[in-house]
Design an enzyme around this catalytic site. Structure first.
Site, PDB file in Angstrom:
ATOM      1  N   ARG A  73       0.865  -1.201   0.000  1.00 59.89           N
ATOM      2  CA  ARG A  73       0.000   0.000   0.000  1.00 59.89           C
ATOM      3  C   ARG A  73       0.893   1.240   0.000  1.00 59.89           C
ATOM      4  NH1 ARG A  73      -3.620  -0.151   5.155  1.00 59.89           N
ATOM      5  NH2 ARG A  73      -4.945  -1.594   4.010  1.00 59.89           N
ATOM      6  N   ARG A 142      -1.606   6.538   9.598  1.00 58.22           N
ATOM      7  CA  ARG A 142      -1.823   5.998   8.247  1.00 58.22           C
ATOM      8  C   ARG A 142      -1.930   7.126   7.217  1.00 58.22           C
ATOM      9  NH1 ARG A 142      -3.857   0.755   8.379  1.00 58.22           N
ATOM     10  NH2 ARG A 142      -3.099  -0.297  10.240  1.00 58.22           N
ATOM     11  N   LYS A 206      -3.625   1.354  15.007  1.00 54.30           N
ATOM     12  CA  LYS A 206      -3.580   2.294  13.879  1.00 54.30           C
ATOM     13  C   LYS A 206      -4.152   3.657  14.290  1.00 54.30           C
ATOM     14  CE  LYS A 206      -6.155  -0.605  11.524  1.00 54.30           C
ATOM     15  NZ  LYS A 206      -7.002  -1.277  10.542  1.00 54.30           N
ATOM     16  N   LYS A 208      -5.631   7.314  12.427  1.00 47.03           N
ATOM     17  CA  LYS A 208      -6.040   7.862  11.131  1.00 47.03           C
ATOM     18  C   LYS A 208      -6.462   9.319  11.252  1.00 47.03           C
ATOM     19  CE  LYS A 208      -7.515   3.412   9.315  1.00 47.03           C
ATOM     20  NZ  LYS A 208      -8.620   2.592   8.767  1.00 47.03           N
ATOM     21  N   CYS A 429     -15.464  -2.994   0.076  1.00 43.43           N
ATOM     22  CA  CYS A 429     -14.062  -3.249   0.442  1.00 43.43           C
ATOM     23  C   CYS A 429     -13.524  -4.412  -0.380  1.00 43.43           C
ATOM     24  CB  CYS A 429     -13.975  -3.578   1.925  1.00 43.43           C
ATOM     25  SG  CYS A 429     -14.656  -5.194   2.302  1.00 43.43           S
ATOM     26  N   CYS A 435      -8.295 -10.806   1.409  1.00 45.60           N
ATOM     27  CA  CYS A 435      -8.360 -10.350   2.801  1.00 45.60           C
ATOM     28  C   CYS A 435      -8.541 -11.540   3.740  1.00 45.60           C
ATOM     29  CB  CYS A 435      -9.505  -9.354   2.995  1.00 45.60           C
ATOM     30  SG  CYS A 435      -9.626  -8.876   4.733  1.00 45.60           S
ATOM     31  N   CYS A 474     -16.810  -7.992   6.287  1.00 47.87           N
ATOM     32  CA  CYS A 474     -16.812  -8.279   7.722  1.00 47.87           C
ATOM     33  C   CYS A 474     -17.085  -6.961   8.445  1.00 47.87           C
ATOM     34  CB  CYS A 474     -15.476  -8.902   8.159  1.00 47.87           C
ATOM     35  SG  CYS A 474     -14.165  -7.709   8.495  1.00 47.87           S
ATOM     36  N   CYS A 478     -13.971  -1.489   6.428  1.00 44.64           N
ATOM     37  CA  CYS A 478     -13.020  -0.853   5.502  1.00 44.64           C
ATOM     38  C   CYS A 478     -13.723  -0.071   4.386  1.00 44.64           C
ATOM     39  CB  CYS A 478     -12.091  -1.897   4.903  1.00 44.64           C
ATOM     40  SG  CYS A 478     -11.166  -2.800   6.155  1.00 44.64           S
TER      41      CYS A 478
HETATM   42 FE1  SRM Z   1      -9.118  -1.852   6.445  1.00 47.53          FE
HETATM   43  C1  SRM Z   1      -7.785  -4.481   8.058  1.00 47.53           C
HETATM   44  C2  SRM Z   1      -8.410  -3.250   3.501  1.00 47.53           C
HETATM   45  C3  SRM Z   1      -9.785   1.086   4.962  1.00 47.53           C
HETATM   46  C4  SRM Z   1     -10.764  -0.804   9.269  1.00 47.53           C
HETATM   47  N1  SRM Z   1      -8.188  -3.545   5.893  1.00 47.53           N
HETATM   48  C5  SRM Z   1      -7.662  -4.494   6.715  1.00 47.53           C
HETATM   49  C6  SRM Z   1      -6.836  -5.528   5.936  1.00 47.53           C
HETATM   50  C7  SRM Z   1      -5.435  -5.046   5.874  1.00 47.53           C
HETATM   51  C8  SRM Z   1      -6.931  -6.972   6.457  1.00 47.53           C
HETATM   52  C9  SRM Z   1      -5.858  -7.404   7.407  1.00 47.53           C
HETATM   53  O1  SRM Z   1      -5.714  -6.812   8.512  1.00 47.53           O
HETATM   54  O2  SRM Z   1      -5.165  -8.356   7.110  1.00 47.53           O
HETATM   55  C10 SRM Z   1      -7.562  -5.404   4.568  1.00 47.53           C
HETATM   56  C11 SRM Z   1      -6.716  -5.802   3.370  1.00 47.53           C
HETATM   57  C12 SRM Z   1      -7.587  -6.365   2.268  1.00 47.53           C
HETATM   58  C13 SRM Z   1      -6.862  -6.569   1.010  1.00 47.53           C
HETATM   59  O3  SRM Z   1      -6.681  -7.732   0.614  1.00 47.53           O
HETATM   60  O4  SRM Z   1      -6.483  -5.592   0.377  1.00 47.53           O
HETATM   61  C14 SRM Z   1      -8.061  -3.978   4.628  1.00 47.53           C
HETATM   62  N2  SRM Z   1      -8.979  -1.182   4.595  1.00 47.53           N
HETATM   63  C15 SRM Z   1      -8.759  -1.937   3.489  1.00 47.53           C
HETATM   64  C16 SRM Z   1      -8.975  -1.138   2.227  1.00 47.53           C
HETATM   65  C17 SRM Z   1      -8.050  -1.530   1.091  1.00 47.53           C
HETATM   66  C18 SRM Z   1     -10.443  -1.281   1.797  1.00 47.53           C
HETATM   67  C19 SRM Z   1     -10.760  -0.843   0.383  1.00 47.53           C
HETATM   68  O5  SRM Z   1     -11.338  -1.691  -0.318  1.00 47.53           O
HETATM   69  O6  SRM Z   1     -10.477   0.277   0.005  1.00 47.53           O
HETATM   70  C20 SRM Z   1      -8.771   0.287   2.779  1.00 47.53           C
HETATM   71  C21 SRM Z   1      -7.339   0.717   2.753  1.00 47.53           C
HETATM   72  C22 SRM Z   1      -7.164   2.058   3.339  1.00 47.53           C
HETATM   73  C23 SRM Z   1      -5.799   2.636   3.158  1.00 47.53           C
HETATM   74  O7  SRM Z   1      -5.442   2.900   2.021  1.00 47.53           O
HETATM   75  O8  SRM Z   1      -5.117   2.874   4.167  1.00 47.53           O
HETATM   76  C24 SRM Z   1      -9.203   0.086   4.228  1.00 47.53           C
HETATM   77  N3  SRM Z   1     -10.019  -0.123   7.041  1.00 47.53           N
HETATM   78  C25 SRM Z   1     -10.318   0.913   6.227  1.00 47.53           C
HETATM   79  C26 SRM Z   1     -11.282   1.774   6.847  1.00 47.53           C
HETATM   80  C27 SRM Z   1     -11.896   3.015   6.219  1.00 47.53           C
HETATM   81  C28 SRM Z   1     -11.135   4.262   6.468  1.00 47.53           C
HETATM   82  O9  SRM Z   1     -10.058   4.243   7.072  1.00 47.53           O
HETATM   83  O10 SRM Z   1     -11.631   5.307   6.059  1.00 47.53           O
HETATM   84  C29 SRM Z   1     -11.581   1.210   8.072  1.00 47.53           C
HETATM   85  C30 SRM Z   1     -12.662   1.721   9.061  1.00 47.53           C
HETATM   86  C31 SRM Z   1     -12.254   2.940   9.773  1.00 47.53           C
HETATM   87  C32 SRM Z   1     -11.485   2.571  11.006  1.00 47.53           C
HETATM   88  O11 SRM Z   1     -10.279   2.436  10.910  1.00 47.53           O
HETATM   89  O12 SRM Z   1     -12.117   2.343  12.050  1.00 47.53           O
HETATM   90  C33 SRM Z   1     -10.768   0.029   8.190  1.00 47.53           C
HETATM   91  N4  SRM Z   1      -9.201  -2.511   8.364  1.00 47.53           N
HETATM   92  C34 SRM Z   1      -9.967  -1.975   9.357  1.00 47.53           C
HETATM   93  C35 SRM Z   1      -9.844  -2.796  10.537  1.00 47.53           C
HETATM   94  C36 SRM Z   1     -10.514  -2.551  11.903  1.00 47.53           C
HETATM   95  C37 SRM Z   1      -9.631  -1.731  12.768  1.00 47.53           C
HETATM   96  C38 SRM Z   1     -10.106  -1.672  14.200  1.00 47.53           C
HETATM   97  O13 SRM Z   1     -10.255  -0.576  14.724  1.00 47.53           O
HETATM   98  O14 SRM Z   1     -10.312  -2.729  14.794  1.00 47.53           O
HETATM   99  C39 SRM Z   1      -9.000  -3.879  10.188  1.00 47.53           C
HETATM  100  C40 SRM Z   1      -8.562  -5.046  11.084  1.00 47.53           C
HETATM  101  C41 SRM Z   1      -7.405  -4.717  11.945  1.00 47.53           C
HETATM  102  O15 SRM Z   1      -6.758  -3.697  11.830  1.00 47.53           O
HETATM  103  O16 SRM Z   1      -7.138  -5.560  12.802  1.00 47.53           O
HETATM  104  C42 SRM Z   1      -8.613  -3.664   8.819  1.00 47.53           C
HETATM  105 FE1  SF4 Z   2     -11.310  -7.375   4.884  1.00 49.75          FE
HETATM  106 FE2  SF4 Z   2     -13.278  -6.897   6.564  1.00 49.75          FE
HETATM  107 FE3  SF4 Z   2     -11.755  -4.900   5.721  1.00 49.75          FE
HETATM  108 FE4  SF4 Z   2     -13.438  -5.987   4.063  1.00 49.75          FE
HETATM  109  S1  SF4 Z   2     -14.017  -4.904   5.938  1.00 49.75           S
HETATM  110  S2  SF4 Z   2     -11.283  -5.561   3.612  1.00 49.75           S
HETATM  111  S3  SF4 Z   2     -13.446  -8.107   4.690  1.00 49.75           S
HETATM  112  S4  SF4 Z   2     -11.083  -6.572   6.957  1.00 49.75           S
END
Ligand code: SRM
Ligand code: SF4
Length: 553
Positions: A73, A142, A206, A208, A429, A435, A474, A478
C-alpha cells in the site's frame, strides 16, 4: 496495563526499530511466507502477508503450502500522484503483481499478489518514482485523507498541504525501511534514531487523520481517529474544528466493540497550533491507549474510557494553549463529482467512475489502458478520492481535448455517464480472495447485487435518488458500511447484516435492521423498503433519514 501487554507490543519493542528479522526472512527461499513476528513488523513498511483464499483447499489437497504473497500500500497524503508516478505504478503492477491497481477508501493505491522475492525490486522501483509505502499499515499514523476535488474551494491547495505536513510530522524516525529495501547503510545499533513520538512501542493501534472541506464530507471525516474540518470564512482559512475518536470496526458478538463517530472537541487556528494539536492527540493515545487488548485499543475506546472533557483538558495541557469552541459548519454533500468540472483558476478535472476502485482492463472496458495513455500525455495529475475514485486533474484548457479524445476512444465517458446514481454512490471493500479477515464477498459481489437492486430502483421509480450503499465482507468497516444509508456487513459466505438509517452526509451511524440475510432475503427487504420510501417519504427526505424515522425509531 503495562504488565499485560499484547503479543504485538512485545514484537514492536523487541524489533530494533521495526527491523526484526525481515531482511533474512525475505531471502529465505523455502517458504513464500515470513515469520509471524515479521508479519507484524512488515506492516509498518506498508505490506501485509496474504494468501489466495480461493486456492486454499486445492493447495491443501495437494499438500502444498498456501499460495502466499504480499499486498503493498502506498503513502499518498491527500491522494496525489503525478502522471509519471502513475506510469511507474502501472509498470510495477504489471511486472510484479496481479496487474490490477486498487484505489482504496483512504485515497491511496494497493497492489496485490507480490511474491516475497519481488518485494525489494518493487520498493526500489517505487523509490525511483519518489513513492514509498512507509507507515501505510501498522500501529502508526496511516495515509492522511483530505477532501479531493480542487474545484471544491479556492483554498483547496492551502488546506490540502496540511495532509502532507501531518503525514511528514507523524512519520517514524527509524531508517529500517531504507536499510532493508533500499540498501542504505545499517544504522540499527547507532543510537541516532531516537523517536520522541513513537519511542519503541509505537501507538497501541492504527491512527487515522482526515481533513474535510465543508460542504462536502467526501472523506467521512468523523470516521477518523482525528478529524479536521476546515473553517473557511470570507475566502480565508480560519483554522479547523478538531474531532477525536472516530472508528468503525466492531466484532460480531463482542458487545465491548462498536463503531463510533468522532467527538468535536473545539477549534484551533494557526498552522503550528494545528500541527501541535494533532501531534499531542497522538501522544495522549500513545500514553493512555489500551496495549493489552487490541480489540479495544483504538482512540475511540480511550476517549470513551477517560471522557471527552478529560481528553480536551489533557490535550490543552500538553499543547500549552486552549482550544476555542467549535465554529459552525455544515455538510450538505458526501460524494465525488463525476465528469468534467472546472476550478476557480480555469483548470479542468475529470472523474471517471471506477467501480470499487479497481483499475483493470475487463471485457470491453479497458480502463487501465486508457489511464495509461492519459498518463502518457503528461497533461493530467492523478488524485484519488476516499470513495475509491480518481480525478484526472489540473488539466489546462488546451490539454482538455486530447484527454477527452482518449476517454471517448475507450468509452470511459459513456461508462461514467451511463452508470446509475446508486452504483456511482456505492463502495465495497476488498474482502475475498485476499483479505484474511473476510467472512463474505464484497468488491467481487456488490456489482452483481447492484444490478438486481437497480431493477428494484426502477420498479419504484427511484432512479433520481442518490442512496449511498456500501458493502464490507466483515464488520471491520473498511468500505465504511456503517456510515452508509444502506450498509451490508458480511457475516458468513453469502450472508449479510442489513444496516439502514445512516444519514446522507456521514453525520450518523446506521443500525442493524435485519441479520444474516442471503441475496433473496436482501432483495425482498429492499423491495419493501423502497416501496415504502416511494409512497411515504417527505419532500427532499433522504433514504437514510426516512429509514430511521419509519423503521428504527
Ligand atoms: Fe481496512 C484491516 C483493507 C480502509 C478498518 N483492511 C484491513 C486488511 C489489511 C486486512 C488485514 O488486517 O489483514 C484489509 C486488506 C484487504 C486486502 O486484501 O487488500 C483492509 N482497509 C482496506 C482497504 C483496502 C479497503 C478498500 O477496499 O479500500 C482500505 C485501505 C485504506 C488505506 O489505504 O489505508 C481500508 N479499514 C479501512 C477503513 C476506512 C477508512 O479508514 O476510512 C476502516 C474503518 C475505519 C477505522 O479504521 O475504524 C478500516 N481494516 C480496518 C480494521 C478494523 C480496525 C479496528 O479498529 O479494529 C482492520 C482489522 C485490523 O486492523 O485488525 C482492517
Ligand atoms: Fe477485509 Fe473486513 Fe476490511 Fe473488508 S471490511 S477488507 S473483509 S477486513
Amino acid at each position: 496495563m503495562a504488565d499485560n501487554l499484547s503479543s504485538v507490543e512485545r514484537i514492536k519493542q523487541d524489533s530494533r526499530g521495526l527491523r526484526g528479522t525481515i531482511a533474512g526472512e525475505i531471502r529465505n527461499e523455502i517458504s513464500g511466507a515470513i515469520s509471524e513476528e515479521d508479519q507484524a513488523l512488515i506492516k509498518f513498511h506498508g505490506m501485509y502477508q496474504q494468501d489466495d483464499r480461493d486456492r486454499r483447499q486445492e493447495r491443501a489437497e495437494k499438500k502444498l503450502e498456501r499460495l502466499y504473497s504480499f499486498m503493498i500500500r502506498l503513502r499518498l497524503p491527500g491522494g496525489f500522484m503525478t502522471p509519471e508516478q502513475w506510469l511507474a505504478t502501472h509498470d510495477i503492477a504489471g511486472k510484479n503483481t496481479t496487474g490490477t491497481i486498487k484505489i482504496t477508501t483512504r485515497q491511496t493505491l494497493q497492489l496485490h499478489g507480490l511474491i516475497k522475492s519481488n518485494i525489494k525490486p518493487t520498493i526500489q522501483a517505487f523509490n525511483a518514482a519518489k513513492l514509498d509505502s512507509i507507515a501505510t499499515c501498522g500501529d502508526i499514523n496511516r495515509n492522511v485523507l483530505c477532501s479531493s476535488h480542487p474545484m471544491q474551494s479556492p483554498l483547496h491547495a492551502n488546506i490540502h498541504q496540511f495532509a502532507k505536513k501531518i503525514s511528514d510530522m507523524l512519520m517514524p524516525r527509524t531508517r529500517a525501511y531504507y536499510e532493508i529495501w533500499l540498501d542504505e547503510e545499517i544504522l540499527a545499533d547507532k543510537k541516532d534514531e531516537n523517536d520522541p513520538l513513537y519511542q519503541d512501542r509505537y501507538l497501541p493501534r492504527k491512527f487515522k487523520v482526515g481533513i474535510a472541506i465543508p460542504p462536502n464530507n467526501d472523506v467521512d471525516v468523523f470516521t477518523n481517529d482525528v478529524g479536521l474540518i476546515a473553517v473557511v470564512e470570507g475566502n480565508e482559512l480560519k483554522g479547523f474544528n478538531v474531532a477525536v475518536g472516530g472508528g468503525l470496526s466492531a466484532t460480531h458478538g463482542n458487545p465491548l466493540t462498536y463503531p463510533r463517530l468522532a467527538t468535536t472537541l473545539g477549534f484551533v487556528a494557526g498552522e503550528s497550533n494545528i500541527l501541535r494539536v494533532v501531534y499531542e492527540i497522538a501522544t495522549i493515545q500513545r500514553d493512555y491507549g489500551n496495549r493489552s487488548d487490541r480489540k479495544l485499543a483504538r482512540i475511540k475506546y480511550t476517549i470513551d474510557r477517560l471522557g471527552a472533557d478529560w481528553f480536551r483538558k489533557e490535550l490543552e495541557k500538553r499543547c500549552g494553549f486552549s482550544l476555542e469552541d467549535a465554529r459552525p459548519f455544515e455538510f450538505f454533500e458526501r460524494k465525488d463529482f463525476y465528469g468534467w468540472h472546472q476550478n476557480h483558476e480555469g483548470l479542468w478535472y475529470y472523474t471517471p467512475f471506477i467501480e470499487n476502485g479497481r483499475v483493470l482492463d475487463e471485457g470491453k472496458l479497458r480502463l487501465k489502458t486508457a489511464l495509461f495513455e492519459i498518463a502518457g500525455t503528461g497533461k493530467a495529475n492523478f488524485r484519488f478520492t476516499a470513495n475509491q475514485n480518481l480525478i484526472l486533474s489540473d488539466i489546462s484548457e488546451k490539454d482538455r481535448p486530447p484527454i477527452q479524445k482518449i476517454l471517448k476512444k475507450f468509452g470511459i465517458d459513456q461508462h461514467t455517464e451511463k452508470a446509475s446514481l446508486i452504483r456511482k454512490n456505492s463502495m465495497a471493500c476488498v474482502a475475498l480472495n485476499t483479505c484474511p479477515l473476510a467472512l463474505a464477498e464484497a468488491q467481487r459481489y456488490l456489482p452483481t447485487l447492484l444490478s438486481k437492486i437497480e431493477k428494484l430502483i426502477r420498479k419504484h421509480s427511484l432512479e433520481d435518488e442518490e442512496i449511498i450503499i456500501r458493502m464490507t465482507g466483515c464488520p471491520n468497516g473498511c468500505g465504511r458500511s456503517t456510515v452508509a444509508e444502506i450498509g451490508f456487513v458480511g457475516t458468513a459466505l453469502g450472508k449479510y447484516n442489513l444496516h439502514i438509517g445512516g444519514d446522507h452526509f456521514g453525520m450518523r451511524l446506521n443500525k442493524i435492521y435485519k441479520e444474516n440475510l442471503d441475496e433473496e432475503a436482501i432483495l425482498l427487504e429492499l423491495d419493501k423498503l423502497f416501496a415504502s420510501f416511494r409512497d411515504e417519504k417527505e419532500e427532499h427526505e433522504y433514504f437514510g433519514d426516512f429509514a430511521l424515522r419509519k423503521f428504527l425509531s
